[in-house]
Design a protein around this motif. Structure first.
Motif: not given
Length: 151
Positions: A124-125, A127-129, A131-132
């Motif tokens: 999750t971390i 994937m969020i990174s 996306y950012i």
């Protein structure tokens, strides 16, 4: 020095772990089916994409990507396997632990559940990174296009 005490579970805790193990087994089986379907789809994509002549796409980026699509599916299946495996090991281990009423087996099963959650948290971390970074990259790209009068 560690405090050595035995943890005893009441009926409600045992029932909660038993139900958790059943649902985890269901999700693991569905996950393994999904992984198998990803593998089959990767094979189908490889076959379908290789049958398309190279001149159909011309110089477009799709021509270069046609061999890469199946690699993405295999890669996704490989990544997806890890948490599903941990979930399966938790479910089967907890079922056995509760059947034998063995606290060491409960502990071992919970380690697999911890590993499952840890893997999903890290993914999750990641994937969020990603996306950012993608959003930042798009903002920079569009800002540079606007500044150069390309839009």
């Amino acid at each position: 020095m560690e405090n050595q005490t035995n943890l005893e579970l009441n009926a409600q805790a045992e029932d909660a772990l038993r139900v958790s193990a059943k649902w985890s087994m269901f999700l693991a089986i569905i996950g393994f089916i999904g992984i198998a379907l990803m593998g089959v789809l990767a094979f189908i994509m490889t076959t379908a994409m290789s049958s398309i002549p190279d001149d159909v796409y011309g110089n477009s980026p799709f021509g270069a990507m046609k061999g890469f699509v199946s690699v993405i599916y295999f890669f996704m299946a490989a990544i997806y396997f890890v948490p599903v495996y941990y979930l399966f090991k938790y479910a089967s281990g907890m079922k056995d632990a509760l059947s034998f009423r063995n606290s060491d087996m409960v502990s071992e099963a919970l380690v697999f559940l911890k590993s499952h959650h840890k893997f999903l948290g890290i993914m999750t971390i990641v994937m969020i990174s990603l996306y950012i970074f993608a959003v930042i990259g798009m903002v920079i790209y569009f800002a540079s296009m606007a500044a150069s009068g390309g839009m």
